[in-house]
Motif scaffolding. Structure first.
Motif, PDB file in Angstrom:
ATOM      1  N   CYS A 103       0.845  -1.200   0.000  1.00 15.82           N
ATOM      2  CA  CYS A 103       0.000   0.000   0.000  1.00 15.82           C
ATOM      3  C   CYS A 103       0.882   1.252   0.000  1.00 15.82           C
ATOM      4  CB  CYS A 103      -0.913  -0.009   1.218  1.00 15.82           C
ATOM      5  SG  CYS A 103      -1.860  -1.528   1.392  1.00 15.82           S
ATOM      6  N   VAL A 106      -0.693   4.873  -0.064  1.00 15.92           N
ATOM      7  CA  VAL A 106      -1.318   5.221   1.213  1.00 15.92           C
ATOM      8  C   VAL A 106      -0.235   5.579   2.231  1.00 15.92           C
ATOM      9  CG1 VAL A 106      -2.759   4.402   3.110  1.00 15.92           C
ATOM     10  CG2 VAL A 106      -3.292   3.717   0.762  1.00 15.92           C
ATOM     11  N   CYS A 180     -10.746  -0.626  -1.754  1.00 13.27           N
ATOM     12  CA  CYS A 180      -9.318  -0.459  -1.989  1.00 13.27           C
ATOM     13  C   CYS A 180      -8.565  -1.615  -1.330  1.00 13.27           C
ATOM     14  CB  CYS A 180      -8.855   0.876  -1.406  1.00 13.27           C
ATOM     15  SG  CYS A 180      -7.069   1.120  -1.496  1.00 13.27           S
ATOM     16  N   CYS A 182      -5.772  -1.783  -0.275  1.00  7.61           N
ATOM     17  CA  CYS A 182      -4.923  -1.346   0.832  1.00  7.61           C
ATOM     18  C   CYS A 182      -5.755  -0.859   2.020  1.00  7.61           C
ATOM     19  CB  CYS A 182      -4.002  -0.228   0.369  1.00  7.61           C
ATOM     20  SG  CYS A 182      -2.823  -0.744  -0.882  1.00  7.61           S
ATOM     21  N   CYS A 183      -7.069  -0.951   1.918  1.00 13.79           N
ATOM     22  CA  CYS A 183      -7.918  -0.407   2.972  1.00 13.79           C
ATOM     23  C   CYS A 183      -8.456  -1.489   3.896  1.00 13.79           C
ATOM     24  CB  CYS A 183      -9.082   0.382   2.352  1.00 13.79           C
ATOM     25  SG  CYS A 183      -8.543   1.780   1.349  1.00 13.79           S
TER      26      CYS A 183
END
Length: 330
Positions: A103, A106, A180, A182-183
């Motif tokens: 990620c 981010v 997402c 990466c979320c």
């Protein structure tokens, strides 16, 4: 000694000789020397205005507008400009998963305020819940007004951009309920969008971002296209093309200075499982992105005009490529 300084010296010397030999009067010489000084002052001001340092000053703080699948890696070029991010080592790529994790965008934007000089670069905020548009910022009227003249972006042929997203990690773009990666991996939805639904969700993002609309949720119009074209013309300090990566990097450094680095040419967000940069558009069943095509055509025109204006070509960029350790073949 620069050519303008040399020319000034020769002009002053010429008029001094003419006065000394009596060819011209003292008053005529004084008037002419004053004219020379004024011309030289104007020339020096023009040289300053057209210098990379002055162009960078006017573009600061730069706002990196990242359009999906239009060159994530170009963030390396922006963030590694001299003094831009003192906390970012020269050889560190923003795509290094050992440093940033998968990620990486981010992670970087969260650390941006501590790594970078915010008088030189805008740090995209990443509050909880902003998700996808925390990376791919939407230029609302307020945001555009604030950052007009400071925007930097790469654009891409629309159908190729869309297919690059289609062949990316399926959980990123193809799922019916986008989350997402990466979320929150626990919220993955295994249901996959049909091609028609995929087009409706991810088409026209170049236009949408420029006018502050999430194209997956809001209907775009021809008025939005006109607005996007106007913003592209008036609001951007730099426009590059994903398909012309090397020239875009070289043009950026020509305009704003700084050395060409190896990380400038990293591909930190390749489409998985794909080696070709050109995708077969037949899978789109004849669909074309008419909105984004207009925006892309404008971006391409601006890019090509800048290549001519600044004298940038693969031939003139060889020094940049060599500096970055890039082996370039004609």
């Amino acid at each position: 000694m620069g050519p303008s300084i040399l020319a000034r010296g020769l002009r002053l010397l010429t008029w001094s000789v003419l006065f000394a030999t009596g060819t011209v009067s003292r008053s005529a010489t004084a008037e002419r020397l004053e004219e020379v000084e004024q011309v030289d002052l104007l020339q020096r001001n023009l040289e300053l205005q057209n210098s990379p340092l002055e162009r960078r000053r006017k573009a600061s703080p730069m706002f990196w507008l990242h359009i999906p699948k239009c060159g994530t890696s170009f963030a390396n070029t922006v963030m590694h400009l001299p003094q831009m991010c003192p906390g970012l080592k020269e050889n560190v790529s923003l795509g290094d998963v050992e440093i940033w994790s998968e990620c990486f965008e981010v992670a970087f934007w969260k650390l941006c305020p501590t790594l970078c000089d915010q008088s030189l670069v805008h740090c995209n905020r990443w509050p909880d819940g902003e998700g996808f548009t925390g990376i791919h910022q939407l230029l609302t009227d307020e945001k555009y007004s604030k950052h007009k003249g400071h925007l930097v972006a790469l654009f891409r042929q629309p159908e190729q951009r869309l297919l690059s997203a289609y062949y990316d990690d399926r959980e990123l773009f193809r799922t019916t309920d986008f989350v997402c990666s990466c979320c929150d991996k626990s919220k993955y939805n295994t249901d996959e969008l049909s091609m028609e639904a995929f087009i409706q969700t991810w088409g026209s993002w170049e236009t949408g971002q420029l006018v502050g609309k999430d194209a997956s949720k809001e209907q775009l119009s021809l008025a939005d296209v006109a607005k996007a074209l106007e913003r592209l013309e008036d609001g951007f300090a730099f426009v590059g093309l994903q398909e012309e990566w090397e020239l875009s990097v070289c043009l950026f450094h020509t305009k704003f200075g700084g050395p060409c680095l190896a990380v400038d040419f990293d591909d930190i967000r390749p489409t998985r499982g794909q080696n070709s940069s050109t995708y077969d558009v037949h899978v789109l069943n004849g669909w074309t992105d008419d909105f984004d095509r207009k925006v892309y055509a404008k971006a391409k025109n601006i890019f090509e005009s800048d290549l001519l204006k600044f004298g940038v070509s693969h031939e003139t960029c060889k020094a940049c490529y060599e500096e970055a350790g890039l082996e370039w073949q004609d």
